[in-house]
Design a protein around this motif. Structure first.
Motif, mmCIF file in Angstrom:
data_model
loop_
_atom_site.group_PDB
_atom_site.id
_atom_site.type_symbol
_atom_site.label_atom_id
_atom_site.label_comp_id
_atom_site.label_asym_id
_atom_site.label_seq_id
_atom_site.Cartn_x
_atom_site.Cartn_y
_atom_site.Cartn_z
ATOM 1 N N TYR A 1 -13.463 -0.628 2.434
ATOM 2 C CA TYR A 1 -12.265 -1.228 2.132
ATOM 3 C C TYR A 1 -11.013 -0.520 1.974
ATOM 4 O O TYR A 1 -10.015 -1.138 2.302
ATOM 5 C CB TYR A 1 -12.395 -2.091 0.786
ATOM 6 N N GLU A 2 -10.866 0.609 1.589
ATOM 7 C CA GLU A 2 -9.794 1.419 1.585
ATOM 8 C C GLU A 2 -9.454 2.141 3.109
ATOM 9 O O GLU A 2 -9.416 3.273 3.155
ATOM 10 C CB GLU A 2 -9.741 2.661 0.512
ATOM 11 N N LYS A 3 -8.748 1.169 3.704
ATOM 12 C CA LYS A 3 -8.205 1.606 4.968
ATOM 13 C C LYS A 3 -6.978 2.233 4.950
ATOM 14 O O LYS A 3 -6.328 2.042 3.852
ATOM 15 C CB LYS A 3 -8.104 0.363 5.894
ATOM 16 N N PHE B 1 -13.387 -4.669 -5.674
ATOM 17 C CA PHE B 1 -13.692 -4.174 -4.502
ATOM 18 C C PHE B 1 -14.901 -3.003 -4.852
ATOM 19 O O PHE B 1 -15.896 -2.833 -3.981
ATOM 20 C CB PHE B 1 -12.567 -3.543 -3.869
ATOM 21 N N SER C 1 0.826 -1.379 0.053
ATOM 22 C CA SER C 1 0.129 -0.108 0.098
ATOM 23 C C SER C 1 1.042 1.045 0.179
ATOM 24 O O SER C 1 0.640 2.339 -0.446
ATOM 25 C CB SER C 1 -1.025 -0.061 1.069
ATOM 26 N N LEU C 2 2.107 1.271 0.582
ATOM 27 C CA LEU C 2 2.841 2.374 0.587
ATOM 28 C C LEU C 2 3.611 2.726 -0.891
ATOM 29 O O LEU C 2 3.445 3.880 -1.147
ATOM 30 C CB LEU C 2 3.984 1.945 1.582
ATOM 31 N N ARG D 1 -5.014 3.725 -4.115
ATOM 32 C CA ARG D 1 -5.089 3.253 -2.825
ATOM 33 C C ARG D 1 -5.550 1.623 -2.906
ATOM 34 O O ARG D 1 -6.360 1.442 -3.878
ATOM 35 C CB ARG D 1 -6.186 4.162 -2.237
ATOM 36 N N LEU D 2 -5.083 0.931 -2.088
ATOM 37 C CA LEU D 2 -5.573 -0.400 -1.907
ATOM 38 C C LEU D 2 -6.158 -0.731 -0.760
ATOM 39 O O LEU D 2 -5.822 -0.161 0.123
ATOM 40 C CB LEU D 2 -4.418 -1.270 -2.064
ATOM 41 N N PRO D 3 -7.276 -1.620 -0.650
ATOM 42 C CA PRO D 3 -7.803 -2.142 0.484
ATOM 43 C C PRO D 3 -6.965 -3.193 1.197
ATOM 44 O O PRO D 3 -7.390 -4.235 1.191
ATOM 45 C CB PRO D 3 -8.948 -2.937 -0.301
ATOM 46 N N ILE D 4 -5.891 -2.682 1.767
ATOM 47 C CA ILE D 4 -4.848 -3.615 2.222
ATOM 48 C C ILE D 4 -4.683 -3.002 3.810
ATOM 49 O O ILE D 4 -4.089 -1.967 3.932
ATOM 50 C CB ILE D 4 -3.610 -3.853 1.317
ATOM 51 N N ILE D 5 -4.559 -4.164 4.534
ATOM 52 C CA ILE D 5 -3.809 -3.712 5.775
ATOM 53 C C ILE D 5 -2.585 -4.731 6.160
ATOM 54 O O ILE D 5 -3.019 -5.803 5.838
ATOM 55 C CB ILE D 5 -4.885 -4.106 6.942
ATOM 56 N N PRO E 1 -9.683 -7.380 2.193
ATOM 57 C CA PRO E 1 -11.085 -7.986 2.772
ATOM 58 C C PRO E 1 -11.522 -9.043 2.678
ATOM 59 O O PRO E 1 -12.224 -9.848 3.431
ATOM 60 C CB PRO E 1 -12.075 -6.678 2.294
ATOM 61 N N ASN F 1 -2.968 2.656 5.687
ATOM 62 C CA ASN F 1 -2.038 1.337 6.127
ATOM 63 C C ASN F 1 -0.878 2.022 6.484
ATOM 64 O O ASN F 1 0.257 1.773 5.800
ATOM 65 C CB ASN F 1 -1.990 0.531 5.187
#
Lengths: 451, 68
Positions: free
Chosen positions: B18-20, A435, A277-278, A286-290, A379, B22
């Motif tokens: 979804y777009e958290k 998504f 994500s960085l 932007r990505l839906p990633i943690i 997700p 990070n």
């Protein structure tokens, strides 16, 4: 598999796709000289054993050039496999693989090296089955011993809910032609005699999903094998080269800025897993990633006793024995987001107690070392592969806890996407747009442990 | 920020879901002390080192939406 191109740079398909016509012409008219790799063989090993002469360097270390057809960020198994298949299958050789650290220093060298294809969604099963197939022939393809040991893979069920999921997975697997079956405790005991399958335990084992083609591999060898084979085809691998920015012009990638200078390129592929994500933010995507750490540990080596890979979702643990005799343990991801790669005592304690539930007889084994890797969790516990809203900026990310086993298939598919401009059917379900469009591919029931 | 319930495209909702963020660095989070006092609290944590710089009571001086 179009391997005929290897060693015949003049006789190969022209690169089109995302590279653009001008690039394709240039690549076709001035092909990179493909060096012939020094082949590894039993005879060569014997000769080196007798003479003790220096082994040749496995891949080159060269200066960063100003222009490439494709820049891949991340020299892990995904980045290196993509580079290799770009060169081997499509003749695209002006490729640079950049990494801020060293080859295989991230998740590709920190995973527990388990291979399997017994997933839950048909899309997932097909994709991972392709990957296991590529892994089966990888040692020959790369001329590098990757030590694939298909010992069988057991996913234990300790309650009715997981037993139901195992049955579901077995049927989905079989429908896709993957060898996978639900087995009873007696059969588990036969495969893994040291396992406590009695009903007296805290979490009795009710059954298991048995997947004979699954197994373990030497992950470093896979990284090095891809790096060596890609390098031999003209791909450049640049370690200690951190990407600091991604340049775009009117919605299209023009290049990257690195700690060693600027590079212009029409295609940038993000293969950076935990840091995905960085890196994507550099391109404005932007990505839906943690990012969560996942810890693992290894014991001292003992005589071979554990035939299969054993996974228990309820007990948050998976264990296998390497060819060296060490037991490798992994767990579920740490419960909070972090980029820290330090191990913790809580992890070791919990892991030990869970492992001993399964195999009480190994209580005297000592843990040699522990480590953590970073998982880019999506997700729906499925990866994100394909194009983004920025033209020329591609992603192969969201690999969570299942990225290593996917490396070859992801590399092959991403290489096809870059070279032809067409999204391969195998990965069509895993695009970023899903998504926004509300068609998630939930692998939660099969992707990891402890969810 | 949570989008309003009505008059918003589904895509907007999905972005919110979804777009958290990070971040690799300092971040402010809400934590729950599950196996202790069972209280919610805010903590400033560095996500690379896991260092905690400050904590404060739930709801005090909290910037809404900071951790989304």
């Amino acid at each position: 598999m179009g391997r005929g191109e290897r060693g015949q740079p003049g006789d190969r398909r022209r690169a089109h796709g995302l590279l653009g016509a001008s690039v394709a012409t240039r690549t076709a008219s001035s092909p990179r000289s493909a060096r012939r790799p020094a082949r590894y063989s039993a005879l060569g090993l014997l000769r080196h054993g007798l003479t003790h002469e220096e082994w040749p360097r496995v891949w080159r270390s060269v200066d960063l050039e100003g222009t490439y057809d494709v820049v891949i960020i991340g020299a892990g198994v995904h980045g290196l496999a993509t580079a290799y298949y770009l060169a081997a299958n499509h003749g695209v050789r002006r490729v640079a693989v950049l990494d801020k650290g060293y080859v295989g220093g991230g998740g590709s060298g920190r995973n527990t090296a388990i291979l399997r294809s017994n997933y839950l969604t048909p899309e997932g099963v097909r994709f991972y089955a392709r990957s296991v197939h590529l892994y089966q022939n990888l040692a020959t393809d790369l001329n590098f011993n990757v030590m694939f040991a298909p010992r069988g893979h057991l996913t234990l069920a300790h309650n009715d809910g997981s037993l139901r999921t195992m049955r579901w997975r077995a049927e989905v697997n079989k429908l896709q032609g993957v060898d996978s079956e639900l087995i009873a405790p007696a059969e588990i005991k036969r495969l893994v005699p040291f396992m406590d399958v009695s009903e007296q335990t805290r979490y009795p084992i009710l059954g298991a999903l048995y997947h004979p083609p699954g197994g373990i591999i030497r992950h470093d060898a896979v990284n090095w094998g891809y790096a060596r084979a890609a390098d031999a085809l003209g791909v450049q691998i640049h370690q200690n080269t951190e990407v600091l920015g991604i340049r775009t012009e009117s919605g299209r990638v023009t290049g990257v800025s690195t700690s060693r200078g600027d590079v212009s390129t029409p295609v940038v592929l993000n293969c950076t897993a935990g840091w995905a994500s960085l890196v994507s933010e550099m391109a404005g995507v932007r990505l839906p990633i943690i990012t969560h750490p996942l810890q693992a540990a290894v014991t001292e080596p003992v005589k071979m006793f554990l035939g299969a890979v054993v996974v228990s979702g309820s007990l948050h643990v998976y264990v296998s024995q390497t060819d060296r005799g060490e037991l490798v343990f992994g767990a579920s991801t740490d419960p909070y987001a972090s980029y820290s790669m330090r191990g913790s005592l809580e992890f070791t304690e919990e892991l030990a107690s869970h492992v001993l539930e399964l195999m009480p007889s190994i209580s005297k084994l000592r843990v040699l070392r522990q480590w953590a890797g970073l998982c880019d969790i999506t997700p729906d516990f499925s990866p994100i592969m394909g194009v983004t809203e920025v033209k020329g900026f591609l992603v192969d990310v969201g690999w969570g806890t299942y990225g290593f086993k996917a490396g070859p298939a992801a590399g092959e598919a991403m290489a096809e996407l870059v070279a032809t401009g067409k999204l391969p059917k195998l990965i069509a379900a895993f695009d970023l747009a899903r998504f926004a469009e509300g068609r998630l591919a939930s692998e939660r029931g099969a992707a990891a442990v402890g969810h | 920020m949570r989008p309003p319930v009505a008059g918003v495209e589904p895509a907007e909702w999905r972005r919110y879901l979804y777009e958290k963020r990070n971040p690799a660095g300092w971040t402010t989070e809400t934590w729950y002390h599950a196996s202790g006092c069972r209280k919610f609290f805010h903590a400033e944590r560095h996500t690379v080192t896991n260092e905690v710089r400050s904590t404060r009571r739930f709801g005090s001086d909290h910037v809404a939406g900071e951790e989304t």
